[in-house]
Scaffold this motif. Sequence first.
Motif, PDB file in Angstrom:
ATOM      1  N   SER A 109      22.712  65.525 131.514  1.00  0.00           N
ATOM      2  CA  SER A 109      23.858  65.925 132.036  1.00  0.00           C
ATOM      3  C   SER A 109      24.173  67.361 131.317  1.00  0.00           C
ATOM      4  CB  SER A 109      25.036  65.082 131.862  1.00  0.00           C
ATOM      5  OG  SER A 109      25.166  63.687 132.391  1.00  0.00           O
ATOM      6  N   THR A 110      23.619  67.443 130.201  1.00  0.00           N
ATOM      7  CA  THR A 110      23.795  68.696 129.411  1.00  0.00           C
ATOM      8  C   THR A 110      23.055  69.651 130.037  1.00  0.00           C
ATOM      9  OG1 THR A 110      24.558  67.502 127.204  1.00  0.00           O
ATOM     10  CG2 THR A 110      23.797  69.799 126.948  1.00  0.00           C
ATOM     11  N   ILE A 111      21.848  69.549 130.393  1.00  0.00           N
ATOM     12  CA  ILE A 111      20.893  70.424 131.159  1.00  0.00           C
ATOM     13  C   ILE A 111      21.533  70.750 132.519  1.00  0.00           C
ATOM     14  CG2 ILE A 111      18.644  70.715 131.906  1.00  0.00           C
ATOM     15  CD1 ILE A 111      18.514  70.540 128.972  1.00  0.00           C
ATOM     16  N   LEU A 112      22.133  69.858 133.063  1.00  0.00           N
ATOM     17  CA  LEU A 112      22.853  69.915 134.295  1.00  0.00           C
ATOM     18  C   LEU A 112      23.783  71.050 134.221  1.00  0.00           C
ATOM     19  CD1 LEU A 112      22.318  68.743 137.293  1.00  0.00           C
ATOM     20  CD2 LEU A 112      24.582  67.704 136.722  1.00  0.00           C
ATOM     21  N   ASN A 113      24.717  70.955 133.076  1.00  0.00           N
ATOM     22  CA  ASN A 113      25.774  71.922 132.985  1.00  0.00           C
ATOM     23  C   ASN A 113      25.199  73.512 132.890  1.00  0.00           C
ATOM     24  OD1 ASN A 113      27.675  73.376 130.848  1.00  0.00           O
ATOM     25  ND2 ASN A 113      28.971  72.087 132.132  1.00  0.00           N
ATOM     26  N   ILE A 114      23.914  73.456 132.074  1.00  0.00           N
ATOM     27  CA  ILE A 114      23.356  74.632 131.783  1.00  0.00           C
ATOM     28  C   ILE A 114      22.830  75.318 133.089  1.00  0.00           C
ATOM     29  CG2 ILE A 114      21.323  75.602 130.843  1.00  0.00           C
ATOM     30  CD1 ILE A 114      21.676  73.822 128.433  1.00  0.00           C
ATOM     31  N   LEU A 115      22.207  74.639 133.844  1.00  0.00           N
ATOM     32  CA  LEU A 115      21.907  75.062 135.318  1.00  0.00           C
ATOM     33  C   LEU A 115      22.832  75.375 136.146  1.00  0.00           C
ATOM     34  CD1 LEU A 115      18.706  72.413 135.829  1.00  0.00           C
ATOM     35  CD2 LEU A 115      18.707  74.602 135.349  1.00  0.00           C
ATOM     36  N   LEU A 138      27.189  66.867 126.418  1.00  0.00           N
ATOM     37  CA  LEU A 138      28.026  66.191 127.577  1.00  0.00           C
ATOM     38  C   LEU A 138      27.578  64.603 127.711  1.00  0.00           C
ATOM     39  CD1 LEU A 138      28.505  68.985 130.058  1.00  0.00           C
ATOM     40  CD2 LEU A 138      30.106  68.319 128.171  1.00  0.00           C
ATOM     41  N   ASN A 139      28.531  63.776 127.937  1.00  0.00           N
ATOM     42  CA  ASN A 139      28.372  62.453 128.504  1.00  0.00           C
ATOM     43  C   ASN A 139      27.507  61.715 127.381  1.00  0.00           C
ATOM     44  OD1 ASN A 139      28.574  60.935 130.760  1.00  0.00           O
ATOM     45  ND2 ASN A 139      26.810  60.588 131.137  1.00  0.00           N
ATOM     46  N   ALA A 140      28.175  61.995 126.022  1.00  0.00           N
ATOM     47  CA  ALA A 140      27.614  61.462 124.968  1.00  0.00           C
ATOM     48  C   ALA A 140      28.593  59.866 124.648  1.00  0.00           C
ATOM     49  CB  ALA A 140      27.821  62.164 123.591  1.00  0.00           C
ATOM     50  N   ARG A 141      28.082  58.891 124.058  1.00  0.00           N
ATOM     51  CA  ARG A 141      28.833  57.727 123.555  1.00  0.00           C
ATOM     52  C   ARG A 141      29.286  57.795 122.439  1.00  0.00           C
ATOM     53  NH1 ARG A 141      24.361  53.412 124.237  1.00  0.00           N
ATOM     54  NH2 ARG A 141      25.961  52.122 123.260  1.00  0.00           N
ATOM     55  N   ARG A 142      30.273  57.340 122.332  1.00  0.00           N
ATOM     56  CA  ARG A 142      30.764  57.328 120.665  1.00  0.00           C
ATOM     57  C   ARG A 142      29.877  56.537 120.120  1.00  0.00           C
ATOM     58  NH1 ARG A 142      34.764  53.620 123.334  1.00  0.00           N
ATOM     59  NH2 ARG A 142      34.547  51.559 122.810  1.00  0.00           N
ATOM     60  N   THR A 143      29.867  56.559 118.723  1.00  0.00           N
ATOM     61  CA  THR A 143      29.022  56.071 117.904  1.00  0.00           C
ATOM     62  C   THR A 143      29.053  54.445 117.609  1.00  0.00           C
ATOM     63  OG1 THR A 143      28.519  58.058 116.767  1.00  0.00           O
ATOM     64  CG2 THR A 143      27.386  56.112 115.686  1.00  0.00           C
ATOM     65  N   SER A 144      30.294  54.022 117.714  1.00  0.00           N
ATOM     66  CA  SER A 144      30.633  52.684 117.585  1.00  0.00           C
ATOM     67  C   SER A 144      30.138  51.669 118.722  1.00  0.00           C
ATOM     68  CB  SER A 144      31.857  52.408 117.417  1.00  0.00           C
ATOM     69  OG  SER A 144      32.705  52.916 118.349  1.00  0.00           O
ATOM     70  N   SER A 145      29.649  52.296 119.853  1.00  0.00           N
ATOM     71  CA  SER A 145      29.466  51.428 121.038  1.00  0.00           C
ATOM     72  C   SER A 145      27.759  51.267 121.078  1.00  0.00           C
ATOM     73  CB  SER A 145      29.772  52.157 122.440  1.00  0.00           C
ATOM     74  OG  SER A 145      29.079  53.286 122.551  1.00  0.00           O
ATOM     75  N   VAL A 146      27.102  52.130 120.142  1.00  0.00           N
ATOM     76  CA  VAL A 146      25.785  51.923 120.319  1.00  0.00           C
ATOM     77  C   VAL A 146      25.231  50.823 119.460  1.00  0.00           C
ATOM     78  CG1 VAL A 146      23.442  53.135 119.410  1.00  0.00           C
ATOM     79  CG2 VAL A 146      25.523  54.423 120.244  1.00  0.00           C
ATOM     80  N   ASN A 147      24.314  50.018 120.039  1.00  0.00           N
ATOM     81  CA  ASN A 147      23.713  48.615 119.659  1.00  0.00           C
ATOM     82  C   ASN A 147      22.316  49.064 118.944  1.00  0.00           C
ATOM     83  OD1 ASN A 147      22.617  46.307 119.032  1.00  0.00           O
ATOM     84  ND2 ASN A 147      23.410  45.342 120.912  1.00  0.00           N
ATOM     85  N   SER A 198      33.754  54.466 126.798  1.00  0.00           N
ATOM     86  CA  SER A 198      32.943  54.792 125.605  1.00  0.00           C
ATOM     87  C   SER A 198      32.217  56.246 125.725  1.00  0.00           C
ATOM     88  CB  SER A 198      31.784  53.771 125.614  1.00  0.00           C
ATOM     89  OG  SER A 198      30.936  53.594 126.708  1.00  0.00           O
ATOM     90  N   ILE A 199      32.594  56.846 126.947  1.00  0.00           N
ATOM     91  CA  ILE A 199      31.940  58.356 126.844  1.00  0.00           C
ATOM     92  C   ILE A 199      32.829  59.200 126.470  1.00  0.00           C
ATOM     93  CG2 ILE A 199      30.902  59.759 128.409  1.00  0.00           C
ATOM     94  CD1 ILE A 199      29.199  57.205 128.029  1.00  0.00           C
ATOM     95  N   MET A 200      32.428  60.153 125.529  1.00  0.00           N
ATOM     96  CA  MET A 200      33.281  61.172 124.943  1.00  0.00           C
ATOM     97  C   MET A 200      33.408  62.467 125.734  1.00  0.00           C
ATOM     98  SD  MET A 200      32.518  60.201 120.844  1.00  0.00           S
ATOM     99  CE  MET A 200      33.738  60.996 120.263  1.00  0.00           C
ATOM    100  N   GLY A 201      34.550  63.206 125.371  1.00  0.00           N
ATOM    101  CA  GLY A 201      34.510  64.490 125.760  1.00  0.00           C
ATOM    102  C   GLY A 201      35.262  65.475 125.199  1.00  0.00           C
ATOM    103  N   TYR A 202      35.837  66.539 125.627  1.00  0.00           N
ATOM    104  CA  TYR A 202      36.344  67.784 124.604  1.00  0.00           C
ATOM    105  C   TYR A 202      37.841  67.840 125.188  1.00  0.00           C
ATOM    106  CZ  TYR A 202      31.558  68.169 123.397  1.00  0.00           C
ATOM    107  OH  TYR A 202      30.220  67.949 122.815  1.00  0.00           O
TER     108      TYR A 202
END
Length: 420
Positions: free
Chosen positions: A87-93, A276-285, A370-374
């Motif tokens: 998703s981050t690459i997509l934003n760049i494009l 972009l589209n990154a999860r909060r750390t606490s949700s990672v198993n 769980s997906i973070m933003g700005y």
Amino acid sequence: MLWNKGFKCTAVVRRLIPWVLMTNIMLVLYCLKTTNHVNIRPTQEETCPLSMAKTNHAILSESSKPKQKCSPKVNIMFMKTHKTASSTILNILFRFGEKHKLKFALPDRRNDFCYPQPFLRFQVKDYKPGQCFNIVCNHMRFNHQEVAKLLPPDAVYVTILRDPVDLFESAFHYYHRAVPLTWGISGKNKLTEFLNNPEAFYSPEAFNSFYLKNLLFFDFGFNNNLGVNDPRIMEAIHSLSQRFHLVLIAEYFEESLILLKDLLCWSMEDILYFKLNARRTSSVNHLDPEMRVKALQWNWADWKLYEHFNATFWQKVEAYGRERMEQDVKELRRRNAEMRAICVDGGDAVEAQKIKDTCFRPWQPVGEKSIMGYNLRKDIDPKWKTICGKMLTPEIQYLSDMGVNLWVTRLWGWLKDSIF
């Protein structure tokens, strides 16, 4: 029935099943409708290369060209894989294409090209046989023969991979509620329960099961249920190595962007980004070594794919020059930090419920946020407001801004948020 014999639906799940199935049936029928009414027999006259006498290097204005020997490349196919920082690459494009008025092949009424169906060029918004595009970059199940008909012959093919164990963990978290076979998993740690006995909660023919095994292999259009020693795994990897000019590695994201910049002859400004589209750390198993081994064995085809292209990636880094790479990564980090200070309120990503403007609120997985933003700075200098806003904009909102009518995606989002 595709559900295991011992699976018993709760009253809540029984109420959810019709809604989930209805929505997905609607998506399938929509895709069938948009492809079946067109004669899809390929002819030479329908392909982009024969409809386009010259490439599009001249699209870039003279003032925008960097002072260097090579010319910026504008014809790009980015194979957007799931849960790989794509998703981050997509934003760049998106930003590069908008800046230089390039022509995107965009999906129609949803944010992907009728995934998980194999890609057909008639899934492109307002497509007419023979049309040529500069950039193809939204989610699809890769079909090279169809993609190639949209792009000039000099198009650069790029994709991104991620460690398959971490990708599997992320995909399980994001999609398991959309895979009915997993609804019967008991216990607090559903991922561990699944890995201890995956065959009990998986069937190749089951609804949405592709999300839970060799998802990368599936995205590239291959059989994601091949056995460990199946020779077709290496055949598929060889095929991809012939198709793609550069395979980025998510674990080395900054180095990947530097290689991408070099390949495309872009400037450092062109590859600045916010994650972009990154999860909060606490949700990672975080899987222990034993579970990681089980996840790797379960996703063996993806592992072989990653192993091969991770090796070729570092060959490219060596060819670029280690010291040169370190300097360029340092400069990229410095420039990104400057943009973060200029654009982002508080300087970092926040959880979904703390995002004040819906324009910057990312799509959430079923049943979670769980997906973070700005948040955009309120006191931002007007000269930075537009570029900062674009850098912070998630995929769905960016596609809307580009004129895509996302009624199917938005309907599913409304159902998802209403039910769960």
